[in-house]
Design a protein around this motif. Structure first.
Motif, short mmCIF file in Angstrom:
data_model
loop_
_atom_site.label_atom_id
_atom_site.label_comp_id
_atom_site.label_asym_id
_atom_site.label_seq_id
_atom_site.Cartn_x
_atom_site.Cartn_y
_atom_site.Cartn_z
N SER A 36 0.85 -1.20 0.00
CA SER A 36 0.00 0.00 0.00
C SER A 36 0.88 1.25 0.00
N GLY A 37 0.36 2.28 -0.64
CA GLY A 37 1.08 3.54 -0.67
C GLY A 37 1.21 4.17 0.70
N ALA A 38 0.19 3.98 1.54
CA ALA A 38 0.24 4.54 2.89
C ALA A 38 1.36 3.90 3.70
N ALA A 39 1.49 2.58 3.61
CA ALA A 39 2.57 1.89 4.34
C ALA A 39 3.93 2.35 3.82
N LYS A 40 4.06 2.48 2.51
CA LYS A 40 5.32 2.96 1.92
C LYS A 40 5.67 4.34 2.45
N ASP A 41 4.70 5.25 2.41
CA ASP A 41 4.94 6.62 2.86
C ASP A 41 5.27 6.68 4.35
N ASN A 42 4.52 5.96 5.16
CA ASN A 42 4.71 6.01 6.61
C ASN A 42 6.04 5.38 7.03
N ILE A 43 6.40 4.26 6.42
CA ILE A 43 7.68 3.62 6.74
C ILE A 43 8.84 4.50 6.27
N THR A 44 8.71 5.08 5.09
CA THR A 44 9.76 5.97 4.58
C THR A 44 9.97 7.15 5.51
N PHE A 45 8.89 7.80 5.92
CA PHE A 45 8.97 8.95 6.82
C PHE A 45 9.64 8.57 8.14
N MET A 46 9.20 7.46 8.74
CA MET A 46 9.73 7.01 10.02
C MET A 46 11.22 6.66 9.90
N ALA A 47 11.58 5.92 8.86
CA ALA A 47 12.97 5.48 8.70
C ALA A 47 13.91 6.67 8.46
N LYS A 48 13.48 7.63 7.66
CA LYS A 48 14.31 8.82 7.44
C LYS A 48 14.52 9.59 8.74
N ASN A 49 13.49 9.68 9.55
CA ASN A 49 13.61 10.36 10.84
C ASN A 49 14.58 9.64 11.78
N LEU A 50 14.74 8.33 11.59
CA LEU A 50 15.68 7.56 12.40
C LEU A 50 17.08 7.52 11.77
N GLY A 51 17.26 8.20 10.62
CA GLY A 51 18.59 8.29 10.01
C GLY A 51 18.91 7.22 8.99
N TRP A 52 17.92 6.48 8.51
CA TRP A 52 18.14 5.43 7.52
C TRP A 52 17.97 5.99 6.12
N GLU A 53 18.74 5.47 5.16
CA GLU A 53 18.57 5.80 3.75
C GLU A 53 17.55 4.82 3.17
N ILE A 54 16.69 5.31 2.26
CA ILE A 54 15.64 4.47 1.71
C ILE A 54 15.71 4.47 0.19
#
Length: 69
Positions: A36-54
């Motif tokens: 789902s696009g929502a899962a993609k967007d939410n995981i991307t946002f969270m991971a970037k905030n934790l310092g991960w590259e996506i």
């Protein structure tokens, strides 16, 4: 590289599952399959905030997120 398949899970479960895994890994590569696009967007946002590259790759029936740190 570890792989998580969170396809079919309702929000916020995909984000919570990925966050728990990232907190255990600290560094490395995690591949996540979402459908789902929502899962993609939410995981991307969270991971970037934790310092991960996506890196996002659209597959035929799902989306692959590759998270690196």
């Amino acid at each position: 590289m570890k792989t998580l398949d969170v396809r079919g899970l309702a929000c916020p479960e995909p984000v919570l599952t990925v966050r728990r895994e990232l907190e255990e890994m600290v560094t490395g590569t995690l591949q996540v399959m979402v459908n789902s696009g929502a899962a993609k967007d939410n995981i991307t946002f969270m991971a970037k905030n934790l310092g991960w590259e996506i890196d996002v790759t659209d597959q035929e029936d799902y989306i692959t997120l590759t998270l690196k740190k």
